[in-house]
Write a protein that holds these residues in place. Structure first.
Motif, mmCIF file in Angstrom:
data_model
loop_
_atom_site.group_PDB
_atom_site.id
_atom_site.type_symbol
_atom_site.label_atom_id
_atom_site.label_comp_id
_atom_site.label_asym_id
_atom_site.label_seq_id
_atom_site.Cartn_x
_atom_site.Cartn_y
_atom_site.Cartn_z
ATOM 1 N N ASP A 44 31.514 37.002 44.795
ATOM 2 C CA ASP A 44 30.753 38.335 44.189
ATOM 3 C C ASP A 44 31.817 39.263 44.143
ATOM 4 O O ASP A 44 31.162 40.645 44.172
ATOM 5 C CB ASP A 44 29.576 38.587 45.091
ATOM 6 C CG ASP A 44 29.850 38.593 46.660
ATOM 7 O OD1 ASP A 44 31.078 38.531 46.935
ATOM 8 O OD2 ASP A 44 29.014 38.647 47.264
ATOM 9 N N ARG A 45 32.840 39.102 44.097
ATOM 10 C CA ARG A 45 34.099 40.361 44.035
ATOM 11 C C ARG A 45 35.040 39.749 43.171
ATOM 12 O O ARG A 45 35.035 38.691 42.893
ATOM 13 C CB ARG A 45 34.540 40.620 45.431
ATOM 14 C CG ARG A 45 33.484 41.046 46.475
ATOM 15 C CD ARG A 45 33.055 42.426 46.002
ATOM 16 N NE ARG A 45 32.218 42.995 47.276
ATOM 17 C CZ ARG A 45 31.114 42.822 47.548
ATOM 18 N NH1 ARG A 45 30.321 42.002 46.755
ATOM 19 N NH2 ARG A 45 30.554 43.338 48.535
ATOM 20 N N ILE A 46 35.825 40.891 42.830
ATOM 21 C CA ILE A 46 37.112 40.483 41.951
ATOM 22 C C ILE A 46 38.300 40.537 43.017
ATOM 23 O O ILE A 46 39.528 40.264 42.447
ATOM 24 C CB ILE A 46 37.337 41.347 40.689
ATOM 25 C CG1 ILE A 46 37.510 42.897 41.119
ATOM 26 C CG2 ILE A 46 36.040 41.238 39.772
ATOM 27 C CD1 ILE A 46 38.007 43.470 40.046
ATOM 28 N N HIS A 47 38.248 40.706 44.215
ATOM 29 C CA HIS A 47 39.221 40.607 45.347
ATOM 30 C C HIS A 47 40.178 39.082 44.921
ATOM 31 O O HIS A 47 39.479 38.141 44.615
ATOM 32 C CB HIS A 47 38.767 40.410 46.591
ATOM 33 C CG HIS A 47 37.812 41.519 46.807
ATOM 34 N ND1 HIS A 47 37.605 42.525 46.105
ATOM 35 C CD2 HIS A 47 37.098 41.750 47.929
ATOM 36 C CE1 HIS A 47 36.798 43.670 46.618
ATOM 37 N NE2 HIS A 47 36.468 43.100 47.895
ATOM 38 N N ARG A 48 41.452 39.303 45.122
ATOM 39 C CA ARG A 48 42.086 38.203 45.190
ATOM 40 C C ARG A 48 43.145 37.957 46.256
ATOM 41 O O ARG A 48 43.556 39.051 46.778
ATOM 42 C CB ARG A 48 43.138 38.196 43.660
ATOM 43 C CG ARG A 48 42.078 38.124 42.431
ATOM 44 C CD ARG A 48 42.817 38.121 41.115
ATOM 45 N NE ARG A 48 42.071 37.994 39.918
ATOM 46 C CZ ARG A 48 41.429 36.915 39.346
ATOM 47 N NH1 ARG A 48 41.906 35.633 40.071
ATOM 48 N NH2 ARG A 48 40.829 36.889 38.422
ATOM 49 N N TRP A 49 43.435 36.749 46.398
ATOM 50 C CA TRP A 49 44.414 36.239 47.534
ATOM 51 C C TRP A 49 45.894 36.731 47.113
ATOM 52 O O TRP A 49 46.205 36.542 45.947
ATOM 53 C CB TRP A 49 44.240 34.959 48.095
ATOM 54 C CG TRP A 49 42.861 34.687 48.671
ATOM 55 C CD1 TRP A 49 41.933 33.664 48.151
ATOM 56 C CD2 TRP A 49 42.277 35.398 49.710
ATOM 57 N NE1 TRP A 49 40.957 33.697 48.932
ATOM 58 C CE2 TRP A 49 40.894 34.619 49.995
ATOM 59 C CE3 TRP A 49 42.756 36.331 50.733
ATOM 60 C CZ2 TRP A 49 40.196 34.872 51.001
ATOM 61 C CZ3 TRP A 49 41.964 36.649 51.674
ATOM 62 C CH2 TRP A 49 40.800 36.056 51.832
ATOM 63 N N THR A 50 46.688 37.332 47.905
ATOM 64 C CA THR A 50 48.049 37.475 47.680
ATOM 65 C C THR A 50 48.738 37.351 49.079
ATOM 66 O O THR A 50 48.192 37.665 50.114
ATOM 67 C CB THR A 50 48.176 39.094 47.067
ATOM 68 O OG1 THR A 50 49.451 39.202 46.571
ATOM 69 C CG2 THR A 50 47.726 40.138 48.065
ATOM 70 N N GLY A 51 50.298 37.232 48.803
ATOM 71 C CA GLY A 51 51.019 37.199 49.969
ATOM 72 C C GLY A 51 50.879 38.716 50.572
ATOM 73 O O GLY A 51 50.859 39.692 49.910
ATOM 74 N N HIS A 52 51.078 38.829 52.108
ATOM 75 C CA HIS A 52 51.287 40.016 52.566
ATOM 76 C C HIS A 52 52.348 40.765 52.431
ATOM 77 O O HIS A 52 52.450 42.079 52.394
ATOM 78 C CB HIS A 52 50.933 39.883 54.056
ATOM 79 C CG HIS A 52 50.649 40.895 54.763
ATOM 80 N ND1 HIS A 52 51.327 41.664 55.579
ATOM 81 C CD2 HIS A 52 49.446 41.576 55.135
ATOM 82 C CE1 HIS A 52 50.905 42.730 55.960
ATOM 83 N NE2 HIS A 52 49.577 42.663 55.947
#
Length: 478
Positions: free
Chosen positions: A333-341
Motif C-alpha cells: 500500500d505504499r511506493i516505498h522501495r528497499w535500498t542499500g543503506h
C-alpha cells in the motif's frame, strides 16, 4: 623448442593509453558510472584492441577470483591436473611447501594466458563480438563483462544465442537449453530454472537443474545453492534444486568438492547425494543424464502465510518469491522501495531471497487511529533462516532479542510520496535509483533460525514514532 611446439601468441596486449586502462579497471570492479560504461562500450565496438584488452582482463579477474576461493587441498588438486596437461609440464615447479605459492602463481598465470587465448579465439565468442557490435552499447546491463559470461541457445522468443552478463538473472521455462560460459564450461539447463550468473566461474542457483561439463581450464567452476557450494575439481556433474528446496548433486565424471555449513567432502564418479536440513547429506540412487534433466517442480516459497491480529479490512499482503533486491517494492500500500543503506548495497546474503510485502496501514485501527498492539504471525513450511527488518526509530521490545539475534546490519527504505486523508498522512519525497542514494528510513536486520519451520510471531508493536514503518521478514530455507 621446434616451431610446431611454440606457444601461440596470447590475444589481448597491454594498452598504452592509461585512461583506457583506468576505465577498464573501473568497469571490472563495478565502480563505473553509466556514462563511463557507455564510453567503454563505444570503444569496444569501435576498437578491436580495446575489446581484446577488456576481454583478457575480465578472464584474468575471473581466474584469480576462482583461485582465491579454493582451499589448499583444492588448489593442489586443480594445479596437479593443470600440470598434467602437456602445455604446463615445462613450467611446473616442485610442490614442496616453500615453493607451493610460487608454483601456484606460475601455473595459474599460464592457465590464465592459455584460457584467454583459447577463449578469445573461439568462433562462438567471435560471433558474440559481432552481435554486440551490431546491437550497440551495453551500458544498461548489470555491469556485465564483454564478452558475456554465458551464452544460451534456444531461449524462447530469441532467434540467436542469448548472452547473459555478470549479475544478470536467467529465467527459463520448462525445457532443456544448451549453453557455454566464457570460461569454457558447457552446460545443459533444465527448466523451469532461475539462476544468477555472478561471474563466469560462479553461479547462484534458486531452482532448476544444471548439468556442467568442465574443461581443464574451467576447473573451480562453482554452483551455489541455499544449502551448498559445489566446486568442480575436473568433472561432469549435475546440480538440482528439488521441489522440497533440497540440493541434489550427481557426479558423472571426475570429482567435485561439496561444502555445506561446516561439512566439506569430495564426491567422485558414480556418486549422488541430497543435502537436506542442516547440511547432512544422504545418498541418492544414481540416474543417467537424460533422466537427470527431466523437468522438476518449482519449490514453493519458504513463507506460506501471514496472519494479523486486526480486523478483516487490512489483511492484504504479498509473498514475493526470490524478489528481495535493490529497488524492490516494500509494501502493498505504499511506493516505498528497499535500498542499500550505503553504496555497498543490500546484504549479499539476503539478495534474491523470499520476502513479504506487508500492509503498512497495519499500524492503524479500522477507524484509522494509530495503535500500539500490532502483531503478525509468519508461517514457514520448512526449516528457515528468517531476517526481520525492524525500524530503528522504534524502541526494542522484550520479545525481539528473545526471538532474534541482532546482526548489526542496516537496510534502507526509500519512501517516495504518500497521501491519505483518512490517516492525515501527506508527504512528497524524491526517490533515486541506486543503493545509499535516497535512504529515508533505516531498518536493522535481526535474524532467527527456525530448525523445524512453523510459526513465528512478532509483536506487539507500538507507535513510539509518529511515522514508523511496519516490520517485514526476508527468509530462505535452511
Amino acid at each position: 623448442m621446434s616451431q610446431s611446439q611454440e606457444p601461440r601468441p596470447i590475444v589481448g596486449k597491454m594498452i598504452d593509453d592509461l585512461a583506457i586502462r583506468d576505465l577498464v579497471d573501473l568497469c571490472l570492479t563495478d565502480r563505473a558510472t553509466p556514462e563511463q560504461w557507455k564510453t567503454l562500450s563505444d570503444l569496444i565496438v569501435d576498437r578491436p584492441d580495446v575489446s581484446e584488452y577488456y576481454a583478457a582482463q575480465a578472464i584474468v579477474g575471473a581466474r584469480l577470483a576462482m583461485v582465491s576461493r579454493l582451499d589448499e587441498a583444492q588448489e593442489r588438486e586443480v594445479l596437479d591436473h593443470l600440470e598434467s596437461q602437456e602445455e604446463f609440464k615445462e613450467l611446473a615447479a616442485p610442490a614442496d611447501s616453500q615453493m607451493f605459492s610460487l608454483r601456484r602463481v606460475v601455473v595459474a598465470t599460464l592457465a590464465l594466458a592459455a584460457s584467454t587465448m583459447i577463449f578469445l579465439g573461439s568462433p562462438l565468442v567471435v560471433q558474440m563480438f559481432q552481435e554486440a557490435s551490431q546491437s550497440g552499447p551495453i551500458a544498461g546491463k548489470d555491469s556485465g563483462p564483454v564478452p558475456p559470461a554465458l551464452v544460451i541457445n534456444g531461449v524462447p522468443g530469441e532467434t540467436t544465442p542469448t548472452p547473459y552478463f555478470g549479475r544478470q538473472m536467467i529465467e527459463l521455462p520448462e525445457g532443456t537449453f544448451d549453453g557455454v560460459t566464457s570460461s569454457g564450461v558447457k552446460v545443459q539447463i533444465a527448466g523451469p530454472a532461475r539462476i544468477r550468473v555472478e561471474d563466469p566461474m560462479l553461479w547462484r542457483m534458486f531452482h532448476g537443474k544444471v548439468l556442467a561439463k568442465v574443461s581443464p581450464l574451467g576447473h573451480g567452476f562453482t554452483i551455489r545453492t541455499h544449502q551448498a557450494d559445489v566446486v568442480d575439481l575436473g568433472t561432469e556433474f549435475g546440480v538440482a534444486i528439488s521441489g522440497e528446496n533440497l540440493t541434489e548433486v550427481v557426479v558423472y565424471e571426475g570429482s567435485v568438492s561439496v561444502s555445506s555449513g561446516s561439512m566439506t567432502h569430495k564426491m567422485s564418479k558414480g556418486e549422488a547425494i541430497t543435502i537436506p536440513i542442516y547440511g547432512q547429506s544422504q545418498e541418492l540412487a544414481m540416474v543417467d543424464r537424460d533422466a537427470f534433466l527431466q523437468p522438476a517442480d518449482v519449490p514453493a516459497s519458504v513463507i506460506s502465510e501471514v496472519r494479523f491480529n486486526n480486523g478483516s479490512e487490512m489483511k492484504d499482503y504479498k509473498i514475493v518469491k526470490g524478489g528481495f533486491t535493490e529497488g524492490a517494492l516494500a509494501y502493498v500500500d505504499r511506493i516505498h522501495r528497499w535500498t542499500g543503506h550505503d553504496a555497498g548495497g543490500l546484504p549479499s546474503y539476503m539478495v534474491d531471497l523470499d520476502y513479504v510485502q506487508m500492509p503498512n496501514d497495519l499500524k492503524f485501527t479500522e477507524d484509522w487511529k494509530r495503535r500500539n498492539n500490532v502483531k503478525a504471525t509468519f508461517v514457514f513450511n520448512s526449516p528457515a533462516v528468517v531476517y526481520l527488518l525492524y525500524d530503528e526509530r522504534l524502541s526494542i521490545p522484550s520479545w525481539l532479542p528473545q526471538k532474534f539475534t541482532d546482526t548489526g546490519v542496516l537496510v534502507g527504505l526509500d519512501k517516495g510520496s504518500h497521501e491519505d486523508a483518512r490517516t492525515s498522512t501527506k508527504y512528497q519525497l524524491d526517490q533515486e535509483e541506486g543503493p545509499g542514494k535516497s535512504v529515508d528510513v533505516s531498518l536493522r536486520v535481526w535474524r532467527a533460525i527456525l530448525r523445524d519451520g512453523g510459526e513465528l510471531e512478532i509483536g506487539p508493536l507500538g507507535s513510539s514514532h509518529k511515522d514508523w514503518v511496519v516490520p517485514t521478514v526476508v527468509a530462505r530455507p535452511i
